[in-house]
Design a protein around this motif. Structure first.
Motif, mmCIF file in Angstrom:
data_model
loop_
_atom_site.group_PDB
_atom_site.id
_atom_site.type_symbol
_atom_site.label_atom_id
_atom_site.label_comp_id
_atom_site.label_asym_id
_atom_site.label_seq_id
_atom_site.Cartn_x
_atom_site.Cartn_y
_atom_site.Cartn_z
ATOM 1 N N ALA A 176 21.504 17.497 -11.290
ATOM 2 C CA ALA A 176 20.190 18.159 -11.326
ATOM 3 C C ALA A 176 19.207 17.421 -10.413
ATOM 4 C CB ALA A 176 19.667 18.218 -12.760
ATOM 5 N N ALA A 177 19.206 16.094 -10.492
ATOM 6 C CA ALA A 177 18.294 15.311 -9.640
ATOM 7 C C ALA A 177 18.635 15.526 -8.162
ATOM 8 C CB ALA A 177 18.389 13.837 -10.003
ATOM 9 N N VAL A 178 19.921 15.630 -7.860
ATOM 10 C CA VAL A 178 20.330 15.831 -6.464
ATOM 11 C C VAL A 178 19.901 17.232 -5.986
ATOM 12 C CG1 VAL A 178 22.354 16.151 -4.978
ATOM 13 C CG2 VAL A 178 22.170 14.122 -6.429
ATOM 14 N N LEU A 179 20.061 18.237 -6.833
ATOM 15 C CA LEU A 179 19.632 19.584 -6.407
ATOM 16 C C LEU A 179 18.117 19.631 -6.215
ATOM 17 C CD1 LEU A 179 21.802 22.317 -8.200
ATOM 18 C CD2 LEU A 179 22.026 21.351 -5.920
ATOM 19 N N HIS A 196 31.544 25.497 -10.833
ATOM 20 C CA HIS A 196 30.977 25.443 -12.195
ATOM 21 C C HIS A 196 29.848 24.422 -12.302
ATOM 22 C CE1 HIS A 196 34.015 28.196 -13.441
ATOM 23 N NE2 HIS A 196 34.952 27.397 -12.962
ATOM 24 N N LEU A 197 30.065 23.220 -11.770
ATOM 25 C CA LEU A 197 28.995 22.223 -11.810
ATOM 26 C C LEU A 197 27.770 22.765 -11.065
ATOM 27 C CD1 LEU A 197 27.967 19.364 -12.525
ATOM 28 C CD2 LEU A 197 28.852 18.610 -10.306
ATOM 29 N N GLY A 198 27.995 23.372 -9.909
ATOM 30 C CA GLY A 198 26.879 23.918 -9.127
ATOM 31 C C GLY A 198 26.144 25.007 -9.903
ATOM 32 N N ARG A 199 26.899 25.937 -10.467
ATOM 33 C CA ARG A 199 26.281 27.068 -11.184
ATOM 34 C C ARG A 199 25.557 26.596 -12.439
ATOM 35 N NH1 ARG A 199 30.679 29.765 -11.907
ATOM 36 N NH2 ARG A 199 30.515 31.081 -10.064
ATOM 37 N N LEU A 203 21.520 26.954 -12.664
ATOM 38 C CA LEU A 203 20.995 27.896 -13.674
ATOM 39 C C LEU A 203 19.951 27.213 -14.543
ATOM 40 C CD1 LEU A 203 24.108 29.861 -14.982
ATOM 41 C CD2 LEU A 203 21.985 30.866 -14.095
ATOM 42 N N ARG A 204 20.231 25.980 -14.933
ATOM 43 C CA ARG A 204 19.297 25.238 -15.792
ATOM 44 C C ARG A 204 18.013 24.877 -15.055
ATOM 45 N NH1 ARG A 204 22.125 22.117 -20.506
ATOM 46 N NH2 ARG A 204 23.281 23.908 -21.230
ATOM 47 N N MET A 205 18.067 24.951 -13.727
ATOM 48 C CA MET A 205 16.857 24.666 -12.952
ATOM 49 C C MET A 205 16.113 25.951 -12.621
ATOM 50 S SD MET A 205 18.520 21.893 -10.374
ATOM 51 C CE MET A 205 17.068 21.859 -9.333
ATOM 52 N N GLY A 206 16.608 27.083 -13.127
ATOM 53 C CA GLY A 206 15.886 28.347 -12.941
ATOM 54 C C GLY A 206 16.370 29.202 -11.781
ATOM 55 N N VAL A 207 17.455 28.805 -11.139
ATOM 56 C CA VAL A 207 17.999 29.650 -10.073
ATOM 57 C C VAL A 207 18.758 30.808 -10.735
ATOM 58 C CG1 VAL A 207 19.502 29.738 -8.034
ATOM 59 C CG2 VAL A 207 18.233 27.633 -8.553
ATOM 60 N N ALA A 208 18.515 32.036 -10.278
ATOM 61 C CA ALA A 208 19.157 33.205 -10.908
ATOM 62 C C ALA A 208 20.615 33.316 -10.459
ATOM 63 C CB ALA A 208 18.400 34.471 -10.530
ATOM 64 N N LEU A 209 21.428 33.838 -11.356
ATOM 65 C CA LEU A 209 22.854 34.013 -11.068
ATOM 66 C C LEU A 209 23.070 34.854 -9.803
ATOM 67 C CD1 LEU A 209 25.251 32.904 -12.544
ATOM 68 C CD2 LEU A 209 25.290 34.972 -13.974
ATOM 69 N N GLU A 210 22.226 35.881 -9.629
ATOM 70 C CA GLU A 210 22.362 36.769 -8.460
ATOM 71 C C GLU A 210 22.088 36.024 -7.151
ATOM 72 O OE1 GLU A 210 21.288 37.551 -11.866
ATOM 73 O OE2 GLU A 210 19.373 37.868 -10.827
ATOM 74 N N GLN A 211 21.436 34.871 -7.260
ATOM 75 C CA GLN A 211 21.143 34.102 -6.032
ATOM 76 C C GLN A 211 22.214 33.047 -5.756
ATOM 77 O OE1 GLN A 211 17.230 32.848 -7.492
ATOM 78 N NE2 GLN A 211 16.349 33.813 -5.681
ATOM 79 N N MET A 212 23.349 33.176 -6.471
ATOM 80 C CA MET A 212 24.424 32.182 -6.283
ATOM 81 C C MET A 212 25.747 32.863 -5.957
ATOM 82 S SD MET A 212 23.722 29.237 -9.095
ATOM 83 C CE MET A 212 22.814 29.930 -10.448
#
Ligand code: 13P
Ligand code: SF4
Length: 380
Positions: A176-179, A196-199, A203-212
């Motif tokens: 999370a800190a790296v992202l 999976h780690l990326g998603r 997601l927990r940082m608020g990036v929407a699934l559709e943007q991944m």
């Protein structure tokens, strides 16, 4: 393993070691540890077998082991009880130019007791594939605004790719800190090799699934995505996974919750989103251990990570009730390759001055990979 120049001199053939009892192997390993003292550093990843962990000087998750390899000034050899990418990372950090200069030009050997101890996830992204992805992305979006982020579970070549492009390495302990670091500098991220780690992290940082969108390196064009999906992306996820953690399923969580309504589900972020969504907590191997250590007696857990770690937690915390999340045996077969026979063989060769299985990343790859690793170690 193509970038590593590996010495495999078999001064003591391995076969005789295989027929020795664990007690004898342990005594012989201990003899060398006693003789070498602080000159020898044995690092053990949490997924190692108990007998190996018992003989490690330090144990940790991949972040902690990288930091330990970077910090140690006493040792003259590192024996890495883990997998190949971890030994490569230790070589890059322990033999970085400033450390070699401090030692008057002397490199220290970093030894992986069994060269077949690889990581199937790390093998899911090859340099040529990532370069091809980068080039294809460049035909649709401005790659100067894309931050390449590689999970530490990757070859040194991929870490060097990140170093060359201003990118960074992450582990499951600091993803999370790296992202956040990445998004403070560029609008998009290319994350490899673990989708999976990326998603789970984004997601927990608020990036929407559709943007991944997921980038499939085997797809003929744009990783199987439309140009529009790439243009509207924030994190492009490489189609890689851990074959151990993919065995944990949402149904396993449901079964435990039905049987024990008070149970706490604790999983590694390499598990699929559907499992992480149902869990109470998610964390690296180090974080999983800390959560169990800090819980009150009588806490009931179902833990979704590699079997050896969960079994050790069970033994070390009899005051808590610990279950393995899957009904099937999920163990990392490559981590398991490091056994007492390999460790003894590697150590006796080291002590005899004929080190075997030395992992040495070539200088150019190491220099660029170091840039990406140092950025990681500086991110708090
Ligand atoms: P950690 O970074 O949590 O140690 O995990 C490494 C790994 O390989 C997990 O599968
Ligand atoms: Fe690789 Fe999975 Fe084994 Fe970790 S558990 S080393 S990600 S194969």
């Amino acid at each position: 393993m193509s970038v590593a120049a590996e010495s495999t001199t078999m001064t003591f053939p391995l076969r005789p070691y295989k027929s020795l009892e664990n007690e004898e192997l342990t005594a012989r390993i201990q003899k060398i540890r006693d003789a070498m003292g602080k000159r020898l550093l044995i690092l053990g990843h949490h997924y190692q077998q108990d007998e190996v962990i018992a003989l490690s000087d330090l144990r940790g998750d991949s972040y902690r082991l990288s930091a330990l390899a970077a910090a140690n000034r006493d040792c003259q050899a590192i024996v890495f009880c883990g997998v190949h990418f971890m030994a490569e990372t230790a070589d890059i950090l322990a033999n970085r130019p400033e450390r070699v200069a401090e030692r008057g030009g002397v490199r220290i050997p970093v030894i992986l007791p069994d060269l077949a101890a690889g990581c199937s996830m790390a093998d899911m992204a090859e340099l040529e594939q990532v370069e091809d992805c980068w080039q294809q992305l460049g035909e649709v979006i401005d790659v100067a605004d894309v931050m390449p982020v590689t999970y530490v579970n990757s070859s040194a070549q991929l870490k060097a790719f990140c170093g060359r492009h201003g990118g960074i390495v992450c582990t499951s302990a600091n993803a999370a800190a790296v992202l956040q670091w990445a998004f403070a500098r560029r609008s998009r991220v290319l994350f490899f090799p673990d989708q999976h780690l990326g998603r789970n992290t984004a997601l927990r940082m608020g990036v929407a699934l559709e943007q991944m969108p997921v980038w499939d390196p085997k797809a003929p064009e744009l990783g199987g995505n439309s140009p529009e999906a790439i243009r509207s992306s924030r994190v492009v996820l490489w189609k890689g996974h851990c074959s151990v953690h993919q065995m944990f399923l949402p149904a396993h969580v449901d079964q435990f919750r039905e049987k024990y309504p008070d149970i706490k589900i604790l999983v590694h972020p390499e598990c699929m989103k559907e499992v992480v969504d149902k869990a109470d907590a998610v964390g690296s191997t180090g974080a999983i251990i800390r959560m169990v250590e800090e819980a009150p007696p009588g806490t009931r857990w179902a833990i979704g990570t590699e079997l050896h770690l969960v079994n050790r937690l069970k033994r070390e915390h009899p005051e808590q009730e610990i279950h393995f999340l899957s009904p099937i045996v999920c163990m990392c077969a490559t981590m398991y390759r490091i056994d007492l026979a390999h460790l003894c063989w590697a150590l006796e060769n080291l002590a005899a001055g004929t080190p075997v299985n030395v992992i040495e990343v070539d200088a150019e790859t190491a220099a660029y990979a170091l840039e990406a690793l140092q950025r990681m170690l500086e991110v708090k």
